[in-house]
Design a protein around this motif. Structure first.
Motif, PDB file in Angstrom:
ATOM      1  N   ASN A 434      -1.065  -0.830   9.953  1.00 16.08           N
ATOM      2  CA  ASN A 434      -1.158  -1.638   9.321  1.00 16.08           C
ATOM      3  C   ASN A 434      -2.311  -1.682   9.416  1.00 16.08           C
ATOM      4  N   ASN A 458       1.330  -1.758   1.683  1.00 15.05           N
ATOM      5  CA  ASN A 458       2.991  -2.495   2.372  1.00 15.05           C
ATOM      6  C   ASN A 458       2.989  -3.165   0.885  1.00 15.05           C
ATOM      7  N   GLU A 459       4.329  -3.028   1.007  1.00 17.47           N
ATOM      8  CA  GLU A 459       5.465  -3.851  -0.118  1.00 17.47           C
ATOM      9  C   GLU A 459       5.209  -5.177  -0.472  1.00 17.47           C
ATOM     10  N   GLU A 460       4.344  -5.675   0.561  1.00 15.76           N
ATOM     11  CA  GLU A 460       4.898  -7.274  -0.112  1.00 15.76           C
ATOM     12  C   GLU A 460       3.045  -7.320  -0.922  1.00 15.76           C
ATOM     13  N   ASP A 461       2.058  -6.583  -0.475  1.00 14.22           N
ATOM     14  CA  ASP A 461       1.324  -6.317  -0.996  1.00 14.22           C
ATOM     15  C   ASP A 461       0.257  -5.815  -2.305  1.00 14.22           C
ATOM     16  N   HIS A 463       1.614  -5.992  -5.338  1.00  9.73           N
ATOM     17  CA  HIS A 463       0.986  -7.144  -6.902  1.00  9.73           C
ATOM     18  C   HIS A 463      -0.406  -7.444  -6.761  1.00  9.73           C
ATOM     19  N   TYR A 464      -1.117  -6.894  -5.095  1.00  8.12           N
ATOM     20  CA  TYR A 464      -2.494  -7.408  -5.053  1.00  8.12           C
ATOM     21  C   TYR A 464      -3.136  -5.701  -6.145  1.00  8.12           C
TER      22      TYR A 464
END
Lengths: 594, 594
Positions: A434, A458-461, A463-464
């Protein structure tokens, strides 16, 4: 020539009374008058030969002329040594060989250094006579360990369905990253190949081709100024897989490492390895390459120090910085004020403006800043947080996060080495996972990819990476494998869609045109059904160095370059003929003599 | 992501009724209205997926959107195909997978060519979209065979005590031999590394270091104009041993080849291979790379032709030339005068001034020169010598030895191919041994080393290197391994004393100074106790090509160069920045546009 029956170094009691044929080098000759002892050396070790009129008159005569490093072949009988001659430290120490026949195969000049371990000669001389240096047992052992690693890698990865596929060494220059070695094209004047810094893009394309599992023991090249652990050409165990998660790739790698450790050093490593978030590693060890063979971890005291009336600390905290510390066990007595001044000087290189410290005594804290620590309750909080006891030395760093991490991270390791706190027989592997997707390069004064530009956030990131968001907040599906506080290798899940790859390149400052020019073939490939994929590379040179217990990677490379990137034996690089330059349409604008 | 349970191509009746997870590419979609069939492809093959409302409504909906080369993962149950759907030619032909769950992992644009064997597109397009080309089953198979060869090599040589040792890729330019690829040094302006043409000198030095048995799957580089079977970078299975005879090295190599053949194609080759003297090979086959899968050998008729009153032949013989011939079985009827004229033209490239011929008929010889053959006894001698019978065509070459050998050697192979005389399923290995030490290079107009300058002459021929003797009479301890009429590799016993090595270099025209400048490190090394040694290198690319049954080595290399030494996908070589050139102190004197 006679046919060798075994290696000199392997002759033990199993061979008693047998007639054997050996070939090798004269390590040493002892002439006892009518009785000559020769230590015969080959790659497996040394055996004692005995020559006497009784066994063969002609052999004795030949033995009489032998000098160190002469090459011979002998036939003889294995007998037990007399009791006072027995050497239990050697495999061959209980026997000797009575020689009945000998042929001198080659003579030797007196070598510039002895063929033995622990010679005290310059590295330059060792490299100039590398063929002699490599005869020394410790060098033979080192290259054998390296060989055992690669055999182990081939065997394991083959059994796991990986395909060994070669990628080009004459490839395209990609200035992103380190400096390329260039190779001028003769066919296209002004055009150059580049030697690969890694097979990264090719191995990703092989996943696009559906090979599913690729590996290669790959030569890589970087034209950078050399530090201790660097060579212009180096080798990595390079692998890539499709359809696996980061954890599954880590599992596979652990299997590989376990097999290597077993095959090379007969060590059973415990699986799975610890997996530590990058944030945690930085917090606890001040580094992303933590050495977990010893404690002395960094403790964050910022919250406690807020309440201490010591401006040096409280100002830092108010300005968004940190106060952290390490507790050196038994350090109170061991370290004088002068010793600590030495460390203060050492940590300046990391930007630290000083090094505050407290000794823990029966009477409480001691030292120049002790006077600020008068609140017993707070002092107890500090001792508890540091897990410190009487006799310990607490070293503080107060600065921004990076300076604090570097200061205490390096200090922790330096002190541990000095105090012999590290069990050198241990092999401590762990994963640091990570990672941030980007890191700020202070030299380039811009954000660069922490791993490389093809790393999947990371998948949830993800969008950054979008317009208007801050890409530097993103963490990545990347992982490093650490051995004894050194990065052994690293890898990541890669980006497998054109859309995310384009956003990533944009976040790195590429224009659309520049991205297409440099990485167009990859972007195009991502359009044609690319599988999710990821992989890893392990530095073979460093791995071999650590397993062989050597200080310098040059000791696990047969013909390395020196720190000037030259090779003293062949004297490469060298000048070339005008004809060669003309064929390449090149002109040298400057020479050594300028 | 789901966890894959097996490869698509491996699903057979053993999986019946099991739930499996597969990942791969859409090869083909058939929509039967409410029932969709998908051929799913991965590296092991193709399996049929079935989607229906009955198994999963949502999966059917996804399947409806799939196009060729989309990447998917599916879960489903293995069931028997209905009888009329059974395909016995496929491992997966008896089953299909009823899909209950599907995830679309990536989309794909329509590829520029179909992902299947036997596509009819240009090589350039295949190379530009190499990642798609490599998806095709025949390319997957080719690279798998190559992988199997290297696995086999590692495994065999490890078991035989060989050590895998890497040698440098940044090394010294040695203009003797082919043209080097150069790599400019940034540290020393005007100095260059060279990429190795082979690890020859390093592997010899490793023998000097006592490693005893070395091997490496080594990348090599030659900047030469490219022919069909050549690449700028190529790979050889490179090995070297100490203290072994040429025959022992050949034995070891045969063991290696036998294992490779077994592991890759499950073929048991018969050992030992035939060993043929170079002189005999030239005499019987007109080449040192004889294809022994068929007969039609060259026969020397010079002695007989002395007695024939045919000036064309007798003049040649009187002038020291030869008359030799091959007999084409059944060629009398098959070949018209015009066909033979075609061959006459073909052999002109070898320097032949014509091609005499006779047809063997019931009535005796037939053809333009038949009138010179009136002596029945002589005619019978010719038929006996040629082992020819009625219906055969005898083709003659009369010229100097080299022209005759080339003419008939090439003709023999060309005719055999045309007449399908060659059993293509056969793998015919043999050794050609005892080569001349030198051969005359017609381009360079001087003698060069037939193998290389480090090759040991036969013991009884060493004296030819002495002052006043003719070195070109010497034969060498060298050997080539031939497969189906192609050189697969070659090797030799090497020179292990400075004295002979210096004589050899002198015979090649080196002054003492030039020899020291170019090969001083080797000459010096020979002074310090060098063992007798020898080795061999096998061309991996060609070996893989022959075992994979491909026409071009490009088909067994993942990312090869085209015939202009460029790589159409990445567009290497490419221009580089001015900064890169400045750092290397280089100026390009000519560009494409000149």
């Amino acid at each position: 020539m006679m046919k060798r029956t075994t290696y000199a170094g392997l002759v033990d009691e199993q061979y008693l009374d047998q007639e054997i044929v050996l070939k090798g080098w004269v390590q040493k000759r002892r002439d006892l008058g009518g009785l000559i002892f020769i230590d015969l050396r080959d790659r497996e070790g040394i055996v004692q030969l005995v020559f006497s009129e009784e066994y063969s008159e002609s052999a004795l005569a030949v033995a009489d002329q032998l000098r160190n490093e002469y090459v011979i072949e002998v036939k003889g009988q294995v007998v037990r040594r007399s009791e006072k001659e027995v050497n239990n430290n050697m495999r061959t120490g209980k026997i000797e060989v009575r020689v009945t026949e000998i042929n001198l195969l080659n003579k030797a000049k007196n070598p510039p250094f002895y063929i033995q371990d622990d010679i005290n000669v310059s590295d330059e001389l060792r490299l100039k006579y590398r063929y002699l240096d490599l005869r020394r047992p410790e060098m033979q052992r080192s290259l054998k360990i390296r060989n055992r690693i690669t055999q182990s890698v081939h065997s394991y990865l083959d059994s796991e369905g990986f395909l060994d596929i070669e990628t080009p060494n004459l490839t395209k220059s990609t200035p992103e990253g380190a400096r390329d070695y260039l190779v001028p094209s003769r066919v296209y004047p002004g055009h150059f190949y580049a030697l690969p810094q890694s097979p990264q893009l090719f191995k990703q394309l092989l996943m696009g081709s559906g090979f599913d599992r690729y590996y290669q023991i790959a030569r890589c090249f970087r034209d950078e100024d050399l530090r201790g652990d660097r060579q212009p050409e180096f080798t990595q165990i390079d692998l890539e897989t499709s359809f696996l998660t980061a954890e599954e790739i880590q599992d596979l790698t652990e299997g590989l490492i376990a097999k290597v450790m077993k095959d090379t050093l007969d060590i059973d490593v415990k699986l799975p390895f610890q997996r530590m978030d990058w944030d945690e590693s930085m917090d606890r060890f001040g580094t992303d390459q933590p050495d977990v063979r010893f404690g002395m971890e960094l403790k964050n005291l910022s919250d406690i120090m807020k309440n201490v009336d010591f401006k040096v600390f409280s100002n830092v905290i108010e300005n968004g910085g940190q106060v952290k510390a390490i507790a050196v066990p038994g350090g109170a007595d061991k370290y004088s004020r002068k010793d600590i001044d030495g460390y203060t000087q050492y940590v300046e290189r990391f930007g630290a403006k000083g090094l505050a410290w407290l000794k823990v005594t029966e009477e409480g804290f001691n030292g120049p800043i002790a006077k600020f620590f008068t609140d017993e309750a707070i002092n107890q909080q500090i001792l508890t947080a540091m897990d410190a006891k009487v006799g310990d030395l607490i070293l503080f760093a107060a600065d921004n996060k990076n300076v604090v991490a570097d200061t205490l991270g390096y200090l922790r390791v330096a002190i541990a080495k000095e105090q012999n706190m590290i069990d050198e027989s241990q092999f401590a592997f762990l994963w640091v996972v990570n990672w941030p997707l980007f890191h700020y390069d202070v030299d380039l004064k811009r954000y660069v990819a922490a791993h490389h530009p093809f790393t999947m956030p990371n998948e949830e990131d993800v969008h950054y990476l979008d317009e208007g968001e801050d890409p530097h907040k993103a963490y990545a599906q990347s992982y490093d494998i650490i051995l004894n506080g050194l990065e052994l290798g690293g890898g990541s899940i890669r980006i497998h869609t054109r859309e995310i790859q384009e956003k990533m390149l944009k976040a790195l400052g590429f224009t659309k045109e520049k991205a297409q020019e440099q990485f167009g073939f990859l972007l195009d490939a991502l359009d044609y059904g690319f599988p999710p994929h990821g992989g890893l590379a392990i530095g073979l040179d460093r791995f071999a160095r650590l397993l062989a217990g050597r200080e310098n990677i040059r000791d696990v490379i047969a013909f390395p370059k020196n720190s000037k990137a030259t090779e003293p034996m062949t004297e490469a690089p060298s000048t070339v003929s005008d004809k060669q330059l003309q064929e390449l349409d090149l002109f040298v604008t400057k020479t050594d003599e300028d």
